[in-house]
Scaffold this motif. Structure first.
Motif, PDB file in Angstrom:
ATOM      1  N   LYS A 106       0.824  -1.210   0.000  1.00 33.68           N
ATOM      2  CA  LYS A 106       0.000   0.000   0.000  1.00 33.68           C
ATOM      3  C   LYS A 106       0.860   1.263   0.000  1.00 33.68           C
ATOM      4  CE  LYS A 106      -3.910  -2.113   2.437  1.00 33.68           C
ATOM      5  NZ  LYS A 106      -4.704  -2.121   3.698  1.00 33.68           N
ATOM      6  N   GLU A 107       1.940   1.236   0.766  1.00 33.50           N
ATOM      7  CA  GLU A 107       2.803   2.416   0.873  1.00 33.50           C
ATOM      8  C   GLU A 107       3.507   2.724  -0.453  1.00 33.50           C
ATOM      9  OE1 GLU A 107       5.436   1.632   4.081  1.00 33.50           O
ATOM     10  OE2 GLU A 107       3.872   1.783   5.631  1.00 33.50           O
ATOM     11  N   LEU A 108       3.767   1.693  -1.244  1.00 33.94           N
ATOM     12  CA  LEU A 108       4.469   1.898  -2.503  1.00 33.94           C
ATOM     13  C   LEU A 108       3.560   2.422  -3.615  1.00 33.94           C
ATOM     14  CD1 LEU A 108       6.697  -1.298  -2.498  1.00 33.94           C
ATOM     15  CD2 LEU A 108       7.546   1.058  -2.543  1.00 33.94           C
ATOM     16  N   ILE A 109       2.267   2.230  -3.484  1.00 35.50           N
ATOM     17  CA  ILE A 109       1.349   2.565  -4.573  1.00 35.50           C
ATOM     18  C   ILE A 109       1.354   4.050  -4.946  1.00 35.50           C
ATOM     19  CG2 ILE A 109      -1.128   2.726  -5.121  1.00 35.50           C
ATOM     20  CD1 ILE A 109      -1.378  -0.138  -4.072  1.00 35.50           C
ATOM     21  N   PRO A 110       1.296   4.998  -4.000  1.00 36.20           N
ATOM     22  CA  PRO A 110       1.333   6.411  -4.404  1.00 36.20           C
ATOM     23  C   PRO A 110       2.627   6.784  -5.126  1.00 36.20           C
ATOM     24  CG  PRO A 110       0.570   6.196  -2.143  1.00 36.20           C
ATOM     25  CD  PRO A 110       1.096   4.846  -2.545  1.00 36.20           C
ATOM     26  N   THR A 125      -3.772  -0.131 -12.112  1.00 33.07           N
ATOM     27  CA  THR A 125      -5.105   0.290 -11.670  1.00 33.07           C
ATOM     28  C   THR A 125      -5.777  -0.819 -10.870  1.00 33.07           C
ATOM     29  OG1 THR A 125      -5.361   1.780 -13.568  1.00 33.07           O
ATOM     30  CG2 THR A 125      -7.370   1.066 -12.451  1.00 33.07           C
ATOM     31  N   ALA A 126      -5.624  -2.062 -11.334  1.00 32.58           N
ATOM     32  CA  ALA A 126      -6.207  -3.195 -10.617  1.00 32.58           C
ATOM     33  C   ALA A 126      -5.530  -3.399  -9.266  1.00 32.58           C
ATOM     34  CB  ALA A 126      -6.094  -4.459 -11.465  1.00 32.58           C
ATOM     35  N   LEU A 127      -4.211  -3.220  -9.220  1.00 29.05           N
ATOM     36  CA  LEU A 127      -3.479  -3.343  -7.956  1.00 29.05           C
ATOM     37  C   LEU A 127      -3.918  -2.254  -6.972  1.00 29.05           C
ATOM     38  CD1 LEU A 127      -1.252  -4.380  -6.084  1.00 29.05           C
ATOM     39  CD2 LEU A 127       0.395  -3.024  -7.404  1.00 29.05           C
ATOM     40  N   LYS A 128      -4.057  -1.047  -7.463  1.00 27.84           N
ATOM     41  CA  LYS A 128      -4.476   0.070  -6.612  1.00 27.84           C
ATOM     42  C   LYS A 128      -5.872  -0.189  -6.050  1.00 27.84           C
ATOM     43  CE  LYS A 128      -5.258   5.071  -6.720  1.00 27.84           C
ATOM     44  NZ  LYS A 128      -5.279   6.291  -7.583  1.00 27.84           N
ATOM     45  N   ASP A 178      -5.721 -11.188  -0.924  1.00 30.14           N
ATOM     46  CA  ASP A 178      -5.448 -12.177  -1.972  1.00 30.14           C
ATOM     47  C   ASP A 178      -5.304 -11.496  -3.326  1.00 30.14           C
ATOM     48  OD1 ASP A 178      -5.471 -14.272  -0.198  1.00 30.14           O
ATOM     49  OD2 ASP A 178      -7.569 -14.830  -0.594  1.00 30.14           O
ATOM     50  N   SER A 179      -6.195 -10.552  -3.595  1.00 30.55           N
ATOM     51  CA  SER A 179      -6.132  -9.823  -4.868  1.00 30.55           C
ATOM     52  C   SER A 179      -4.881  -8.953  -4.937  1.00 30.55           C
ATOM     53  CB  SER A 179      -7.385  -8.958  -5.041  1.00 30.55           C
ATOM     54  OG  SER A 179      -7.357  -8.304  -6.290  1.00 30.55           O
ATOM     55  N   MET A 180      -4.462  -8.382  -3.821  1.00 31.14           N
ATOM     56  CA  MET A 180      -3.248  -7.559  -3.806  1.00 31.14           C
ATOM     57  C   MET A 180      -2.043  -8.386  -4.259  1.00 31.14           C
ATOM     58  SD  MET A 180      -3.831  -5.369  -0.300  1.00 31.14           S
ATOM     59  CE  MET A 180      -2.161  -4.757  -0.191  1.00 31.14           C
ATOM     60  N   LEU A 181      -1.953  -9.614  -3.780  1.00 31.64           N
ATOM     61  CA  LEU A 181      -0.834 -10.464  -4.178  1.00 31.64           C
ATOM     62  C   LEU A 181      -0.931 -10.831  -5.657  1.00 31.64           C
ATOM     63  CD1 LEU A 181      -0.507 -12.881  -1.109  1.00 31.64           C
ATOM     64  CD2 LEU A 181       0.899 -10.870  -1.655  1.00 31.64           C
ATOM     65  N   GLY A 182      -2.111 -11.209  -6.085  1.00 33.58           N
ATOM     66  CA  GLY A 182      -2.290 -11.577  -7.490  1.00 33.58           C
ATOM     67  C   GLY A 182      -2.021 -10.417  -8.424  1.00 33.58           C
ATOM     68  N   GLN A 183      -2.492  -9.231  -8.055  1.00 35.39           N
ATOM     69  CA  GLN A 183      -2.293  -8.063  -8.903  1.00 35.39           C
ATOM     70  C   GLN A 183      -0.842  -7.569  -8.846  1.00 35.39           C
ATOM     71  OE1 GLN A 183      -4.318  -7.192 -11.111  1.00 35.39           O
ATOM     72  NE2 GLN A 183      -6.081  -8.389 -10.391  1.00 35.39           N
ATOM     73  N   THR A 184      -0.176  -7.773  -7.738  1.00 34.50           N
ATOM     74  CA  THR A 184       1.252  -7.440  -7.674  1.00 34.50           C
ATOM     75  C   THR A 184       2.035  -8.290  -8.667  1.00 34.50           C
ATOM     76  OG1 THR A 184       1.187  -6.723  -5.361  1.00 34.50           O
ATOM     77  CG2 THR A 184       3.316  -7.435  -6.211  1.00 34.50           C
TER      78      THR A 184
END
Length: 244
Positions: free
Chosen positions: A66-70, A107-110, A119-125
């Motif tokens: 989350k911290e890396l996304i911005p 966009t999907a990861l965000k 689970d989605s965060m890992l898959g989208q990463t």
């Protein structure tokens, strides 16, 4: 085997002008930035992809993701604004297609991070990382020796041929012959071993066309030299397509 001795170049300008009936023109030096397959904005994204993929992902550190996304969003904005250097312009369509895919994955990861869907965060990463690597491959050649040859090919095809600068064409023919020695010795990585025979055959044809260019420069006329350059360019493209 050399096409010309090392000293052929500036000292033969007068002879080249006479041989081509005075039609030859002189071109300015090609800017270094024009032939450098470098995209600093994409390198800046890698500085964040590295901790995302090698640290946050395997450790399932959702807060770190989350911290890396911005930061990623800001740097990806710079990637969207990139104008490719001249030597990469032929790859513009591929660059745009893969860049758009990267932005879709981001966009999907965000969205997964905003929903706190772990689970989605890992898959989208993982999907984002694959899309990033795919975009990098547009500008990073599988075979660096082929990229070195392409730098000479780019100058020849986009600068010296249009101006019909015979001296520069001669110099570039020599440089390409020297690059071919390294190309002929290339052993592809194991994951591409099934392409080795096709690669060697394509490089051999590329060498044949460079040799034909050398012969055309013995008694140069513009149509003959230009046709030989077109054949070298086509042979280079056939070699590059092996890795598509």
């Amino acid at each position: 085997m050399r096409l010309f001795p090392r000293h052929v170049g500036r000292l033969t300008l007068a002879a080249a002008l006479v041989a081509c009936g005075g039609e030859s023109q002189r071109t300015a030096e090609v800017p270094e930035a024009e032939i450098s397959a470098s995209v600093p904005a994409l390198d800046a994204v890698h500085d964040l992809v590295r901790p995302l993929w090698h640290d946050a992902f395997p450790q399932k550190d959702y807060d770190a993701i989350k911290e890396l996304i911005p930061q990623l969003e800001e740097r990806l904005g710079a990637v969207e604004a990139v104008e490719l250097p001249g030597i990469l312009r032929e790859k513009e369509d591929q660059w745009v297609e893969r860049r758009e895919k990267l932005m879709e994955r981001f966009t999907a990861l965000k969205a997964a991070a905003e929903d706190d869907d772990q689970d989605s965060m890992l898959g989208q990463t993982e999907a984002f990382h694959l899309a990033y690597e795919s975009l990098v491959r547009v500008i990073r050649p599988v075979v660096p020796e082929l990229d070195a040859f392409h730098q000479e090919m780019y100058k020849l095809y986009h600068y010296y041929m249009p101006a019909y600068d015979v001296e520069k064409i001669r110099e570039t023919a020599v440089a390409m012959q020297e690059k071919l020695g390294a190309l002929e010795a290339v052993q592809l990585p194991e994951r591409l071993s099934d392409k080795q025979d096709d690669f060697h055959a394509s490089v051999a044809e590329l060498a044949n066309q460079v040799q034909a260019l050398a012969r055309s420069l013995e008694s140069p006329d513009r149509d003959g030299v230009n046709a030989a350059i077109e054949s070298v360019h086509a042979a280079y493209q056939d070699t590059e397509k092996i890795f598509d």
